[in-house]
Write a protein that holds these residues in place. Structure first.
Motif, PDB file in Angstrom:
ATOM      1  N   ILE A  10       0.703  -1.082  -0.228  1.00 16.73           N
ATOM      2  CA  ILE A  10      -0.030   0.029   0.008  1.00 16.73           C
ATOM      3  C   ILE A  10       1.123   1.119  -0.007  1.00 16.73           C
ATOM      4  CG2 ILE A  10      -1.664   1.292   1.332  1.00 16.73           C
ATOM      5  CD1 ILE A  10      -2.699  -1.109   2.265  1.00 16.73           C
ATOM      6  N   THR A  11       1.995   1.227   0.828  1.00 19.90           N
ATOM      7  CA  THR A  11       2.838   2.488   0.947  1.00 19.90           C
ATOM      8  C   THR A  11       3.521   2.602  -0.261  1.00 19.90           C
ATOM      9  OG1 THR A  11       3.285   1.642   3.191  1.00 19.90           O
ATOM     10  CG2 THR A  11       4.464   3.644   2.489  1.00 19.90           C
ATOM     11  N   MET A  12       4.104   1.467  -1.078  1.00 21.10           N
ATOM     12  CA  MET A  12       4.637   1.815  -2.096  1.00 21.10           C
ATOM     13  C   MET A  12       3.889   2.382  -3.235  1.00 21.10           C
ATOM     14  SD  MET A  12       7.275  -1.334  -2.803  1.00 21.10           S
ATOM     15  CE  MET A  12       6.780  -2.559  -1.975  1.00 21.10           C
ATOM     16  N   PHE A  13       2.696   1.819  -3.375  1.00 24.14           N
ATOM     17  CA  PHE A  13       1.820   2.090  -4.781  1.00 24.14           C
ATOM     18  C   PHE A  13       0.624   3.069  -4.587  1.00 24.14           C
ATOM     19  CE2 PHE A  13       4.158  -1.799  -6.029  1.00 24.14           C
ATOM     20  CZ  PHE A  13       4.320  -1.373  -7.445  1.00 24.14           C
TER      21      PHE A  13
ATOM     22  N   SER B 244      15.291   2.034   0.232  1.00 23.86           N
ATOM     23  CA  SER B 244      14.145   2.426   0.744  1.00 23.86           C
ATOM     24  C   SER B 244      12.721   1.775   0.014  1.00 23.86           C
ATOM     25  CB  SER B 244      13.758   4.024   0.847  1.00 23.86           C
ATOM     26  OG  SER B 244      13.631   4.190  -0.391  1.00 23.86           O
ATOM     27  N   LEU B 245      11.934   1.986   0.572  1.00 25.97           N
ATOM     28  CA  LEU B 245      10.560   1.300  -0.092  1.00 25.97           C
ATOM     29  C   LEU B 245      10.362   2.071  -1.437  1.00 25.97           C
ATOM     30  CD1 LEU B 245       7.826   0.786   2.738  1.00 25.97           C
ATOM     31  CD2 LEU B 245       9.185  -0.813   1.281  1.00 25.97           C
ATOM     32  N   PHE B 246      10.720   3.226  -1.463  1.00 26.67           N
ATOM     33  CA  PHE B 246      10.378   3.815  -2.945  1.00 26.67           C
ATOM     34  C   PHE B 246      11.473   3.398  -3.917  1.00 26.67           C
ATOM     35  CE2 PHE B 246       7.966   6.620   0.040  1.00 26.67           C
ATOM     36  CZ  PHE B 246       6.781   6.617  -0.573  1.00 26.67           C
ATOM     37  N   GLU B 247      12.661   3.084  -3.364  1.00 29.21           N
ATOM     38  CA  GLU B 247      13.639   2.268  -4.661  1.00 29.21           C
ATOM     39  C   GLU B 247      12.961   1.167  -4.937  1.00 29.21           C
ATOM     40  OE1 GLU B 247      17.174   3.342  -3.205  1.00 29.21           O
ATOM     41  OE2 GLU B 247      16.433   5.495  -2.431  1.00 29.21           O
ATOM     42  N   LEU B 248      12.458   0.370  -3.818  1.00 32.81           N
ATOM     43  CA  LEU B 248      12.239  -0.994  -4.033  1.00 32.81           C
ATOM     44  C   LEU B 248      10.824  -0.809  -5.004  1.00 32.81           C
ATOM     45  CD1 LEU B 248      11.945  -3.160  -0.754  1.00 32.81           C
ATOM     46  CD2 LEU B 248      13.194  -3.552  -2.697  1.00 32.81           C
ATOM     47  N   LYS B 249      10.151  -0.049  -4.951  1.00 31.75           N
ATOM     48  CA  LYS B 249       8.963   0.206  -5.702  1.00 31.75           C
ATOM     49  C   LYS B 249       9.335   0.241  -7.332  1.00 31.75           C
ATOM     50  CE  LYS B 249       5.270   3.093  -7.225  1.00 31.75           C
ATOM     51  NZ  LYS B 249       4.597   4.654  -7.166  1.00 31.75           N
ATOM     52  N   ASN B 250      10.751   0.933  -7.691  1.00 31.30           N
ATOM     53  CA  ASN B 250      11.290   1.099  -8.744  1.00 31.30           C
ATOM     54  C   ASN B 250      11.547  -0.435  -9.479  1.00 31.30           C
ATOM     55  OD1 ASN B 250      10.898   3.556  -9.053  1.00 31.30           O
ATOM     56  ND2 ASN B 250      12.961   4.156  -8.244  1.00 31.30           N
TER      57      ASN B 250
ATOM     58  N   VAL C 298      -0.464  -0.921 -10.980  1.00 30.15           N
ATOM     59  CA  VAL C 298      -1.354  -0.707 -10.071  1.00 30.15           C
ATOM     60  C   VAL C 298      -2.157  -1.760  -9.986  1.00 30.15           C
ATOM     61  CG1 VAL C 298      -3.244   0.725  -9.121  1.00 30.15           C
ATOM     62  CG2 VAL C 298      -1.098   1.831 -10.116  1.00 30.15           C
ATOM     63  N   THR C 299      -2.686  -2.793 -10.994  1.00 32.32           N
ATOM     64  CA  THR C 299      -3.486  -3.760 -10.964  1.00 32.32           C
ATOM     65  C   THR C 299      -2.617  -4.816 -10.282  1.00 32.32           C
ATOM     66  OG1 THR C 299      -4.173  -2.800 -13.208  1.00 32.32           O
ATOM     67  CG2 THR C 299      -4.737  -5.158 -12.467  1.00 32.32           C
TER      68      THR C 299
END
Ligand SMILES: Nc1nc2c(ncn2[C@@H]2O[C@H](COP(=O)(O)OP(=O)(O)O)[C@@H](O)[C@H]2O)c(=O)[nH]1
Lengths: 99, 710
Positions: B480-483, B637-643, B652-653
């Motif tokens: 949730i935090t990432m996306f 960080s989580l945001f880099e993991l998101k990448n 998002v799906t």
């Protein structure tokens, strides 16, 4: 005034007259101390109106309407409602009569 | 959230209770109504850490603890809280069977001083069974606050049993309790002075006659009590008794003759079996009432209950009740997410630094690179993820939830939601087992024993994993935090989304319960009584210590013990190659078409499959698989993991589908094993396994295809 337990209003008390239920439910009710003569007091209704919670022998116990409809009570004169309303108080303590 | 070492896993088996009793110790059974402070007392006496909490039904299995001082050596057995021993539910059966067949040297019946009269019902029943009984009137401090005063001496005289007063939470009266137990055990109290339950005369006569007959045959542990069970025709119990004593009562012609005779006499007096049962219990109730006369229990007017009623009116109000539930949920998540964020990030940063340094260091020591790679990029990495992502939210969520639990809020949730469960022909207590599921689904399933009807219990067991256990919370929070949160947005939005996810889970619980009740588990809802205990001030200090050390650490250790080997497996899969392609790619490619059909991919699906032993490791497995053999330092960080995820095709799906699938897929292995143990049937454990799986696959499939439309 005789009524089914589930018909008691919040704040209204009564004395159990009779319990007509099948053996299973009966045991549960007896476990929590409902026999003829027991003082009961309706203290809460859940948001959807069923179940209701009753003060029975010092404890607050919730019953579904299907179960409490089988319990006949001698409801207190509604005037008593005003006086006792708002408090779990000692209303459960009237000594019951043996029947 | 009954989550302790005792309640999960193989140790939970209570069959071997006798083996757990230390040699030479006197066995002391602790009986009592639910929620009278029995476990608190047990913990104080034995130094153990049984689960306590302010709602009826926490203790559903027997637990053994030792007490030793100069003169005494006791083994206390905490048996499930019951109102009565006339068994009609699983936990009552456990309690009764222990008192009857466990042959305790003495039974302590713990009572709640604030509603003593009802508690005496059980006291009377236990004193009918056990030769040595001590009555412990607990919660004296609470009673005093409510203006209720119990004359213990008079009570003891009326009952003909030794009575001790305690306030277990403060530890008051425990020494005295031990002393009285010790005296009574060595035979200081006369059984003959005991109060007898008032039965109608005809019944009394029938019972004595049958008892005399039994006496002439053999002396079982308590012939009067057996006589009553025979007359009541409690077949299940009689069968147990017979197999215990290896003696067939019903084949004894003389006994049968007497039984028929007295039954006929009873019938003549218009007492058939069901009337007999009724008199049995009402005899108990009326005797208890007579004992608790005005002199024994004194009431002073007090405003104390007025406070409880005010709170109740608010938390169960037509409008305020549901709002209150939602707000509490959202606020707890909010605090958890925002407070866990920072330590999580710190830990993660520190660990990835550590990982890199350890790797360099060991290579410089001359350890083969492959080995170091396996150890640090395989085993250690998954371990560290589990610690840094799991530990902070758990250490915050657990204590908060425990505070609510100790305060007494959980039964009110059940009260509010019962109408919904009734609509699904299920039991309102399912709300309680659902709440336990937030801690651990295995514990939730064990907790389902508080539900009497087998049909309703099965429904509760099968649907339990629709609430995410805390092994899945961090996964949900992370995704949730990432996306769904732009960097810098407050944790409150995450909390709201998480609340929505939980509501989806609860909604599915209702829907699936309804479907089960219409198909596999048809039947009408059974009768239902739920006690709403008084609110109690939680002991904040001990709650925090207890929930962090007993629960968090335990859960974490369990997760880590699974994470380490899983890390190894995934590393091997990623690094063992056939024709230049890793095993991992083969497997994930094989799973890929199916994964894609439900909005995910092969790697994610593999993560869920390998996460079967513990859901905590799903995300780290996915990440490891994406990273392959490389290092994680660039993802601090989580945001880099998101990448990283996005570069592997996440949309998002995908995120939504992973969230939904994490909410609904096969429960972890411990949960399935617990379901097997609780249902005693492979069929029902399979249903427990397959139901959420089908729901998850269906829902993800629908979401995936809907998203293609837009
Ligand atoms: N005020 C007060 N609270 C108590 C006492 N003993 C137990 N409690 C609280 O009562 C609740 C129920 O206790 P627990 O031991 O879990 O009950 P059990 O179901 O009988 O095992 C918990 O919230 C305890 O903290 C006591 O002597 N005084």
């Amino acid at each position: 005034m005789q009524a089914a337990l589930c018909d008691l209003k919040v704040g209204q008390g009564g004395t159990v007259v009779s319990v007509n239920a099948n053996a299973d439910i009966l045991r549960r009710l007896l476990d929590i101390g409902i026999v003829s003569g027991t003082r009961v007091h309706c203290v809460l209704k859940s948001p959807l109106g069923d179940p209701s919670a009753f003060l029975i022998r010092g404890a607050v116990v919730a019953l579904r309407n299907e179960d409490s409809v089988n319990i006949t009570v001698d409801a207190d004169f509604p005037l008593a409602v005003v006086k006792e309303n708002g408090s779990y108080g000692a209303v459960g303590r009237h000594k019951s009569r043996r029947s | 959230m009954g989550l302790t070492v005792q309640s999960v896993g193989i140790k939970a088996a209570e069959a071997d209770i006798k083996e757990k009793i230390p040699k030479g110790a006197k066995v002391i059974a602790l009986a009592g109504n639910p929620n009278v402070g029995k476990s608190t007392l047990f913990n104080k006496l034995t130094g153990l850490k049984q689960h306590t909490g302010n709602w009826p039904g926490k203790t559903v299995t027997n637990a053994v603890g030792e007490y030793k001082n100069k003169e005494n050596h006791f083994a206390f057995v905490d048996i499930p809280g019951t109102y009565s021993l006339i068994a009609h539910s699983a936990e009552e059966e456990v309690a009764r069977d222990f008192l009857v067949f466990g042959e305790p040297d003495l039974a302590v019946v713990v009572c709640d001083a604030t509603c003593l009269e009802r508690n005496l019902n059980l006291v009377l029943q236990v004193s009918e069974i056990c030769p040595k009984v001590v009555v412990c009137v607990n919660l004296l401090d609470e009673a005093a606050k409510k203006g209720i005063f119990v004359d213990l001496e008079l009570l003891s005289k009326n009952l003909g049993l030794p009575v001790v007063g305690t306030s277990a939470q403060k530890g008051a009266g425990l020494d005295n309790l031990i002393e009285v137990i010790s005296k009574t055990e060595s035979g200081d109290f006369l059984a003959s002075k005991r109060v007898k339950v008032d039965y109608p005369e005809v019944m009394e006569k029938a019972i004595s006659e049958l008892e005399a007959k039994l006496n002439s045959i053999s002396s079982f542990f308590n012939n009067r009590w057996i006589a009553i069970r025979l007359l009541e025709n409690d077949i299940a119990f009689i069968t147990k008794l017979e197999s215990h004593f290896g003696f067939c009562l019903k084949e004894n012609p003389e006994l049968l003759k007497t039984l028929e005779k007295v039954k006929k006499e009873l019938l003549e007096a218009k007492i058939d079996e069901s009337a007999f049962k009724k008199y049995l219990v009402s005899g108990l109730v009326l005797t208890a009432e007579a004992i608790c006369d005005e002199k024994t229990v004194k009431f002073k007017n007090s405003d104390y209950k007025r406070r409880d009623l005010k709170i109740d009116k608010f938390v169960t109000g037509r409008v305020t009740g549901p709002i209150c539930m939602l707000m509490l949920l959202a606020v707890i998540f909010w605090i958890t997410i925002s407070a866990a964020n920072y330590p999580s990030a710190l830990l993660w940063e520190f660990f990835s630094f550590l990982e890199a340094k350890l790797f360099e260091f060991s290579v410089s020591l001359g350890i083969p690179t492959v080995l170091a790679d396996m150890l640090f990029h395989g085993v250690l990495r998954v371990l560290l993820w589990v610690v840094s992502v799991m530990l902070p939210p758990m250490a915050i969520f657990f204590p908060m939830f425990t505070l609510l639990e100790d305060f007494g809020y959980l039964p009110r949730i059940a009260f509010n939601l019962d109408r919904g469960f009734k609509g699904c022909s299920a039991c309102g207590k399912q709300a309680l087992t659902m709440c336990m599921g937030f801690g651990c689904n295995a514990a939730g399933i064990t907790g389902c024993r508080i539900i009497d009807s087998r049909r309703e219990r099965l429904i509760a067991i099968i649907t339990n994993s629709f609430v995410p256990c805390n092994g899945r919370f961090p996964t949900l929070i992370a995704i949730i935090t990432m996306f769904f949160i732009s960097s810098g947005a407050s944790g409150f939005v995450s909390a709201l989304i998480l609340t929505a996810v939980i509501l989806l889970g609860i909604g599915t619980t209702f829907l699936v319960s309804k479907i089960l009740a219409l198909t596999l588990l048809k039947g009408a809802p059974s009768s239902f009584t739920l006690e709403l205990p008084p609110y109690r001030k939680p002991q904040i200090g001990s709650v925090i210590v207890r929930s962090i050390f007993d629960r968090t650490v335990f859960v974490l250790l369990r997760a880590m013990s699974v994470a380490a080997p899983a890390g190894l497996v995934i590393w091997l899969l990623a690094n063992l190659k056939i024709n230049d392609l890793s095993l991992l790619s083969y497997i994930s490619e094989f799973l890929d078409p199916f994964g894609r059909a439900i909005g995910m991919d092969g790697v994610i699906l593999l993560g869920f499959i390998l996460g079967f032993p513990a859901n905590e490791i799903v995300i780290p497995i996915i990440i490891m698989a994406y990273v392959g053999g490389g290092t994680l330092t660039e993802y601090s960080s989580l945001f880099e993991l998101k990448n990283l995820l996005i570069s592997n095709g996440w949309t998002v799906t995908t995120a939504i589908c992973v969230i939904v699938f994490s909410l609904m897929h096969w429960p972890c292995s411990t949960t399935v094993l617990t379901a097997k143990k609780e249902t005693g049937s492979l069929y029902w454990s399979f249903i427990t396994f397959i139901t959420p799986t089908i729901c998850g696959i269906l829902l993800c499939f629908i979401i995936n295809n809907l998203s293609k439309l837009f």
